[in-house]
Design an enzyme around this catalytic site. Structure first.
Site, PDB file in Angstrom:
ATOM      1  CB  ILE A 149      -0.948   0.004   1.217  1.00 17.10           C
ATOM      2  CG1 ILE A 149      -1.885   1.223   1.179  1.00 17.10           C
ATOM      3  CG2 ILE A 149      -0.194  -0.081   2.524  1.00 17.10           C
ATOM      4  CD1 ILE A 149      -2.935   1.218   2.291  1.00 17.10           C
ATOM      5  CB  SER A 150       1.000   4.229  -2.161  1.00 19.89           C
ATOM      6  OG  SER A 150       1.177   3.520  -3.365  1.00 19.89           O
TER       7      SER A 150
END
Length: 406
Positions: A88-89
């Site tokens: 997940i960024s």
């Protein structure tokens, strides 16, 4: 899906304290204060200004898009493992890409790389419709169920190769690519509406730069933005990739910080730069990197990723030149100036780290250093982080080089 955080906290993944699995109670959000702090410290303070983007980042519950055991880390500015060699960024990267896209309430947006669904959830509150594609089938199915359960009704999911886009719903006002292709896939160009905008982390596996594309009279107008590091676009794009990583010859790029191709005052090839600038006070050549921070705990660092096969490259040598002044520790024992190399296995899970430092004694004049480093046998990639790392003062770095030892 972005590969790093601030990767400033990445090694904490190996020493997690397990968080409760239960979701926040109806009518009560135990993470609201953490989310507000995230927005103020990592998004607004780092330059994101669009009020609609800032507001939606305050509202989307990022802790629901990470693994239960990672929830206590959900509101730090870092990438987190979501399984299947994906991440997940960091919140800043999500906000930065979203703001650059300039989402409008009437927009129809295509996202390539659904991942955890967090970016799609953010876009959901800003545009009319979101169409998102994930190539990893079990991840896409899991995320589709989550988005449905959380009632993001204007998000539409597809399992497939994002290289092909989603022609049945084209053209799109905006396209956001959250994995890195070497070149922009032609189907995405064709599916972008006239006047539309597309943001893509473009480039080689470990050397990527955000590019903003705007379609004008059928042609793409290109603007080079900041360096970054995402997981690669797989599927057809991986087959077409011309430049392959070389894990048997690990090296760093732009080691002397001389290259600034877009004249933005930041060194090329180094991503997630915070409180850094190019300086003419160099150890060698014409430029060096200068960090300055006067607020304890605030990020001041650079990052660069590289491939490395620990089964074939058992040791590397790291060398650098530095000087410093007025150095003081940050708010915690981790917030100290230095260089850290994080090692990851074939699943992109952190397995070890090595730190050079901390550098607490001021160094008035330039001085060279080097250190031989053992590489974990299971290592397949690494990320180097250098800077003040939450400490205060002024730090200069130059000639930061890594070479394999046979």
């Amino acid at each position: 899906m972005y590969r790093t955080d601030a990767l400033i906290c990445l090694i904490t993944l190996t020493t997690l304290i397990t968080a409760p699995e239960a979701l926040h109670a109806q009518g009560r959000d135990r993470y609201s204060a953490d989310r507000e702090r995230m927005v103020e410290e990592f998004i607004v303070a780092e330059g994101v200004e669009n009020p609609r983007v800032v507001e939606v980042m305050r509202n989307v519950p990022r802790h629901l898009f990470v693994k239960p055991e990672h929830r206590r880390l959900a509101y730090f500015d870092q990438a987190l493992d979501i399984g299947f060699k994906q991440t997940i960024s960091p919140p800043f990267i999500v906000a930065y890409m979203t703001e650059t896209l300039d989402p409008q309430p009437e927009d129809k947006v295509l996202e390539i790389g659904t991942g955890s669904g967090y970016q799609a959830a953010v876009l959901s509150g800003l545009v009319d419709e979101v169409y998102t594609i994930e190539i990893v089938e079990p991840l896409g199915e899991r995320t589709q169920r989550l988005l449905k359960r959380l009632e993001y009704e204007n998000v539409h999911c597809l399992i497939g190769d994002g290289y092909q886009g989603w022609p049945e719903h084209a053209p799109f006002d905006k396209i956001i690519v959250t994995c890195s292709p070497e070149n922009v896939p032609q189907p995405l160009i064709e599916q972008l509406k006239e006047g539309g905008r597309m943001i893509v982390p473009l480039g080689e596996r470990y050397q990527q730069v955000f590019h903003l594309f705007e379609k004008v009279d059928g042609e793409l107008k290109q603007t080079e933005l900041i360096p970054t590091l995402f997981v690669p676009m797989t599927g057809q794009m991986e087959e077409l990739r011309k430049v392959k990583p070389d894990p048997l010859n690990p090296t760093l790029a732009n080691t002397g910080f001389e290259i600034d191709s877009n004249d933005d005052g930041l060194a090329d090839s180094w991503h997630y730069q915070r409180r850094s600038s190019l300086s003419e006070d160099a150890f060698r050549g014409e430029k060096a990197l200068r960090f300055e921070n006067n607020e304890p705990g605030r990020m001041a660092h650079i990052l660069q990723g590289l491939p490395i096969d620990g089964s074939q490259v058992p040791r590397v040598n790291l060398s650098w030149a530095m000087k410093s002044q007025n150095i003081r520790p940050g708010q915690s024992t981790r917030e100290l100036p230095g260089i850290t190399i994080y090692f990851f296995d074939s699943k992109r899970i952190p397995i070890d780290r090595v730190t050079m430092g901390p550098w607490l004694a001021d160094q008035a004049d330039w001085k060279e250093f080097s250190r031989a480093i053992d590489v974990p046998r299971d290592a397949r990639e690494a990320i180097l982080q250098a800077g003040l790392n939450g400490a205060t003062g002024v730090l200069y770095l130059d000639e930061l080089e890594l070479t394999p030892l046979r």
